[in-house]
Design an enzyme around this catalytic site. Structure first.
Site, PDB file in Angstrom:
ATOM      1  N   LYS A  32      15.502   7.903 -13.234  1.00 34.59           N
ATOM      2  CA  LYS A  32      16.257   8.597 -12.183  1.00 34.59           C
ATOM      3  C   LYS A  32      17.112   7.581 -11.437  1.00 34.59           C
ATOM      4  O   LYS A  32      16.615   6.544 -10.994  1.00 34.59           O
ATOM      5  CB  LYS A  32      15.295   9.279 -11.204  1.00 34.59           C
ATOM      6  CG  LYS A  32      16.004   9.961 -10.040  1.00 34.59           C
ATOM      7  CD  LYS A  32      15.047  10.802  -9.229  1.00 34.59           C
ATOM      8  CE  LYS A  32      14.413  10.082  -8.075  1.00 34.59           C
ATOM      9  NZ  LYS A  32      15.304   9.786  -6.942  1.00 34.59           N
ATOM     10  N   ASP A  59      20.400  11.771  -9.501  1.00 32.07           N
ATOM     11  CA  ASP A  59      19.883  12.480  -8.327  1.00 32.07           C
ATOM     12  C   ASP A  59      20.830  12.269  -7.143  1.00 32.07           C
ATOM     13  O   ASP A  59      20.582  11.430  -6.286  1.00 32.07           O
ATOM     14  CB  ASP A  59      18.481  11.916  -8.044  1.00 32.07           C
ATOM     15  CG  ASP A  59      17.823  12.490  -6.807  1.00 32.07           C
ATOM     16  OD1 ASP A  59      18.246  13.567  -6.352  1.00 32.07           O
ATOM     17  OD2 ASP A  59      16.885  11.852  -6.296  1.00 32.07           O
ATOM     18  N   LEU A  60      21.922  13.038  -7.107  1.00 34.47           N
ATOM     19  CA  LEU A  60      22.916  12.865  -6.034  1.00 34.47           C
ATOM     20  C   LEU A  60      22.912  14.030  -5.045  1.00 34.47           C
ATOM     21  O   LEU A  60      23.630  14.003  -4.045  1.00 34.47           O
ATOM     22  CB  LEU A  60      24.321  12.666  -6.633  1.00 34.47           C
ATOM     23  CG  LEU A  60      24.496  11.417  -7.512  1.00 34.47           C
ATOM     24  CD1 LEU A  60      25.920  11.317  -8.037  1.00 34.47           C
ATOM     25  CD2 LEU A  60      24.131  10.142  -6.764  1.00 34.47           C
ATOM     26  N   LYS A  61      22.172  15.076  -5.344  1.00 38.84           N
ATOM     27  CA  LYS A  61      21.968  16.208  -4.416  1.00 38.84           C
ATOM     28  C   LYS A  61      23.274  16.699  -3.791  1.00 38.84           C
ATOM     29  O   LYS A  61      23.475  16.636  -2.567  1.00 38.84           O
ATOM     30  CB  LYS A  61      20.982  15.828  -3.305  1.00 38.84           C
ATOM     31  CG  LYS A  61      19.610  15.392  -3.797  1.00 38.84           C
ATOM     32  CD  LYS A  61      18.650  15.175  -2.634  1.00 38.84           C
ATOM     33  CE  LYS A  61      17.277  14.752  -3.071  1.00 38.84           C
ATOM     34  NZ  LYS A  61      17.187  13.378  -3.571  1.00 38.84           N
ATOM     35  N   LEU A  62      24.157  17.233  -4.624  1.00 38.56           N
ATOM     36  CA  LEU A  62      25.458  17.687  -4.125  1.00 38.56           C
ATOM     37  C   LEU A  62      25.338  18.896  -3.189  1.00 38.56           C
ATOM     38  O   LEU A  62      24.468  19.754  -3.376  1.00 38.56           O
ATOM     39  CB  LEU A  62      26.383  18.038  -5.306  1.00 38.56           C
ATOM     40  CG  LEU A  62      27.181  16.862  -5.887  1.00 38.56           C
ATOM     41  CD1 LEU A  62      26.288  15.820  -6.511  1.00 38.56           C
ATOM     42  CD2 LEU A  62      28.202  17.360  -6.885  1.00 38.56           C
ATOM     43  N   ASP A  64      28.508  21.031  -1.001  1.00 40.55           N
ATOM     44  CA  ASP A  64      29.861  21.118  -0.439  1.00 40.55           C
ATOM     45  C   ASP A  64      30.395  22.519  -0.777  1.00 40.55           C
ATOM     46  O   ASP A  64      29.635  23.364  -1.258  1.00 40.55           O
ATOM     47  CB  ASP A  64      30.751  20.011  -1.039  1.00 40.55           C
ATOM     48  CG  ASP A  64      31.868  19.580  -0.088  1.00 40.55           C
ATOM     49  OD1 ASP A  64      32.515  20.473   0.502  1.00 40.55           O
ATOM     50  OD2 ASP A  64      32.093  18.371   0.065  1.00 40.55           O
ATOM     51  N   ILE A  65      31.681  22.766  -0.541  1.00 39.47           N
ATOM     52  CA  ILE A  65      32.214  24.086  -0.889  1.00 39.47           C
ATOM     53  C   ILE A  65      32.201  24.225  -2.424  1.00 39.47           C
ATOM     54  O   ILE A  65      32.273  23.214  -3.143  1.00 39.47           O
ATOM     55  CB  ILE A  65      33.640  24.311  -0.320  1.00 39.47           C
ATOM     56  CG1 ILE A  65      34.616  23.263  -0.836  1.00 39.47           C
ATOM     57  CG2 ILE A  65      33.611  24.335   1.207  1.00 39.47           C
ATOM     58  CD1 ILE A  65      36.077  23.568  -0.497  1.00 39.47           C
ATOM     59  N   PRO A  66      32.061  25.474  -2.926  1.00 40.37           N
ATOM     60  CA  PRO A  66      31.882  25.663  -4.369  1.00 40.37           C
ATOM     61  C   PRO A  66      32.920  24.950  -5.241  1.00 40.37           C
ATOM     62  O   PRO A  66      32.572  24.332  -6.247  1.00 40.37           O
ATOM     63  CB  PRO A  66      31.981  27.191  -4.524  1.00 40.37           C
ATOM     64  CG  PRO A  66      31.485  27.713  -3.216  1.00 40.37           C
ATOM     65  CD  PRO A  66      31.952  26.743  -2.174  1.00 40.37           C
ATOM     66  N   ASN A  67      34.191  24.987  -4.843  1.00 44.07           N
ATOM     67  CA  ASN A  67      35.227  24.389  -5.683  1.00 44.07           C
ATOM     68  C   ASN A  67      35.068  22.864  -5.783  1.00 44.07           C
ATOM     69  O   ASN A  67      35.238  22.288  -6.862  1.00 44.07           O
ATOM     70  CB  ASN A  67      36.615  24.750  -5.115  1.00 44.07           C
ATOM     71  CG  ASN A  67      37.723  24.311  -6.032  1.00 44.07           C
ATOM     72  OD1 ASN A  67      37.725  24.639  -7.222  1.00 44.07           O
ATOM     73  ND2 ASN A  67      38.664  23.541  -5.502  1.00 44.07           N
ATOM     74  N   THR A 119      11.172  17.541   1.169  1.00 42.62           N
ATOM     75  CA  THR A 119       9.787  17.420   1.655  1.00 42.62           C
ATOM     76  C   THR A 119       9.741  16.747   3.024  1.00 42.62           C
ATOM     77  O   THR A 119       8.724  16.793   3.713  1.00 42.62           O
ATOM     78  CB  THR A 119       8.905  16.644   0.647  1.00 42.62           C
ATOM     79  OG1 THR A 119       9.640  15.539   0.160  1.00 42.62           O
ATOM     80  CG2 THR A 119       8.488  17.511  -0.499  1.00 42.62           C
ATOM     81  N   ARG A 211       7.524   3.871  -6.865  1.00 45.59           N
ATOM     82  CA  ARG A 211       6.767   2.650  -6.565  1.00 45.59           C
ATOM     83  C   ARG A 211       5.467   2.431  -7.345  1.00 45.59           C
ATOM     84  O   ARG A 211       5.157   1.289  -7.656  1.00 45.59           O
ATOM     85  CB  ARG A 211       6.540   2.553  -5.052  1.00 45.59           C
ATOM     86  CG  ARG A 211       7.831   2.224  -4.318  1.00 45.59           C
ATOM     87  CD  ARG A 211       7.814   2.615  -2.885  1.00 45.59           C
ATOM     88  NE  ARG A 211       7.754   4.072  -2.723  1.00 45.59           N
ATOM     89  CZ  ARG A 211       7.694   4.696  -1.551  1.00 45.59           C
ATOM     90  NH1 ARG A 211       7.679   3.993  -0.448  1.00 45.59           N
ATOM     91  NH2 ARG A 211       7.662   6.023  -1.496  1.00 45.59           N
TER      92      ARG A 211
HETATM   93  O1  C5P Z   1       8.299   5.593  -4.867  1.00 42.30           O
HETATM   94  P1  C5P Z   1       8.037   7.076  -4.972  1.00 42.30           P
HETATM   95  O2  C5P Z   1       7.139   7.447  -6.139  1.00 42.30           O
HETATM   96  O3  C5P Z   1       7.567   7.680  -3.667  1.00 42.30           O
HETATM   97  O4  C5P Z   1       9.487   7.687  -5.313  1.00 42.30           O
HETATM   98  C1  C5P Z   1       9.708   9.063  -5.396  1.00 42.30           C
HETATM   99  C2  C5P Z   1      11.158   9.318  -5.671  1.00 42.30           C
HETATM  100  O5  C5P Z   1      11.393  10.725  -5.600  1.00 42.30           O
HETATM  101  C3  C5P Z   1      12.129   8.677  -4.676  1.00 42.30           C
HETATM  102  O6  C5P Z   1      13.322   8.350  -5.387  1.00 42.30           O
HETATM  103  C4  C5P Z   1      12.387   9.785  -3.677  1.00 42.30           C
HETATM  104  O7  C5P Z   1      13.637   9.676  -3.067  1.00 42.30           O
HETATM  105  C5  C5P Z   1      12.332  11.020  -4.577  1.00 42.30           C
HETATM  106  N1  C5P Z   1      12.006  12.270  -3.889  1.00 42.30           N
HETATM  107  C6  C5P Z   1      10.842  12.460  -3.162  1.00 42.30           C
HETATM  108  N2  C5P Z   1      10.600  13.661  -2.557  1.00 42.30           N
HETATM  109  C7  C5P Z   1      11.484  14.651  -2.647  1.00 42.30           C
HETATM  110  C8  C5P Z   1      12.671  14.473  -3.361  1.00 42.30           C
HETATM  111  C9  C5P Z   1      12.902  13.253  -3.984  1.00 42.30           C
HETATM  112  O8  C5P Z   1      10.012  11.551  -3.097  1.00 42.30           O
HETATM  113  N3  C5P Z   1      11.210  15.810  -2.094  1.00 42.30           N
END
Ligand code: C5P
Length: 232
Positions: A32, A59-62, A64-67, A119, A211
Site C-alpha cells: 500500500k 491509498d489516496l482517499k479521493l 471532490d466534485i464528481p468530474n 476509524t 508497523r
Molecule cells: O502501522 P499500522 O499497521 O497501524 O498501519 C495501518 C495502515 O492502515 C496505515 O497506513 C494507516 O494509515 C491505514 N489505515 C488505518 N485505519 C484506517 C484506514 C487506514 O490504520 N481506518
C-alpha cells in the site's frame, strides 16, 4: 477474491521504501502506497514499485466534485495500480464518476473501494462536527451500501465490521481491513485491533499491516507469519 496481506509502506522516501522492499527476495508482497510516500515521490514511485513486480493499493482517499474525481481516477488508472480508493461521503454520484474515470478503454480497471467513516472519527465527533445523528454502525453500513450501488468493489473497514458488511452487501463485496496486530505485539496508536488469524475468522478479504511488519526486527519473517495466520 483471493485473500492477501497488504503491507502499508508508510515511508517518507523512495530510498527507505526500496531498502525495505529489497529484503523480499522470493514472494513480492502486495503493498500500500499512501499520501506520505506519493506526495514525497510522485507517480514515479508507483511505476518503480510496479516494475519490481509488486501489486499496489494506492491509498489516496479521493474526495471532490464528481468530474474532478473522475478525471483524477483516469490518471491513476494509467499508473496501472491494482487497487485504489475514495471517500464514500463524496456521494454516490462521485463514486459513479470515479468508476467511469478508472475504467480503461479495454474495460479493465483497478479494484475500487470506499472509506466509510475513518476509524479516527467516533460517534461523538460525527454528531458534533458533522451533524450526523445516526449511530456510527448504521452510517458505516449505509455508506457501504451506497458504494455497492455505485458499482464499487468494496470498503475499507475494521475487521470487526467485516462480517456485518458481508451480511449487508454480500460475500463478494470486498473488505480491506487495517488495525491488525500480532497477539504478542505492540498495539501502538491503533484502538480496536485483531490478529491476522482473527481477521480471517471474521471474514476480512485483505488485511493491511504496517508497523508489525515494517518495524519488525525481521520484516520478512513477520510478513510470512502474517500470511501463514491469515491465508493459511
Ligand atoms: O502501522 P499500522 O499497521 O497501524 O498501519 C495501518 C495502515 O492502515 C496505515 O497506513 C494507516 O494509515 C491505514 N489505515 C488505518 N485505519 C484506517 C484506514 C487506514 O490504520 N481506518
Amino acid at each position: 477474491m483471493g485473500k492477501d496481506v497488504i503491507i502499508a509502506c508508510d515511508f517518507d522516501s523512495a530510498k527507505k521504501t526500496f531498502e525495505f522492499l529489497d529484503k523480499f527476495q522470493s514472494k513480492k508482497p502486495f503493498v500500500k502506497i499512501g499520501m506520505e510516500l506519493f506526495y514525497a515521490e510522485g507517480p514515479s514511485i508507483v511505476k518503480e514499485i510496479k516494475k519490481r513486480g509488486h501489486k499496489i493499493f494506492l491509498d489516496l482517499k479521493l474526495h471532490d466534485i464528481p468530474n474532478t474525481v473522475k478525471k483524477a481516477m483516469a490518471v491513476l488508472s494509467g499508473l496501472d495500480v491494482d487497487m485504489t480508493n475514495l471517500h464514500a461521503s463524496g456521494t454516490t454520484k462521485m463514486m459513479q464518476g470515479a468508476l467511469e474515470g478508472l475504467t480503461r478503454p479495454d474495460g479493465t480497471r483497478p479494484i475500487l473501494i470506499a472509506v466509510t467513516q475513518l476509524t479516527s472519527t467516533d460517534e461523538e465527533s460525527m454528531k458534533k462536527d458533522l451533524l450526523i445523528n445516526e449511530p456510527i454502525d448504521k452510517v458505516v453500513m449505509h455508506y457501504a451500501k451506497n458504494a455497492q450501488t455505485a458499482g464499487l468493489d468494496g470498503v475499507v473497514c475494521s475487521p470487526l465490521e467485516a462480517g456485518k458488511v458481508h451480511d449487508v452487501c454480500g460475500k463478494s463485496f470486498i473488505t480491506v481491513t487495517p488495525g491488525v496486530r500480532f497477539a504478542d505485539g505492540d498495539v501502538g496508536d491503533q484502538k480496536r485491533v485483531t490478529t491476522p488469524a482473527k481477521a480471517k475468522e471474521l471474514g476480512s478479504d485483505y488485511i493491511v499491516v504496517g508497523r508489525p511488519i515494517t518495524a519488525a526486527e525481521d520484516p520478512v519473517a513477520a510478513y510470512e507469519r502474517c500470511c501463514k495466520e491469515f491465508i493459511g
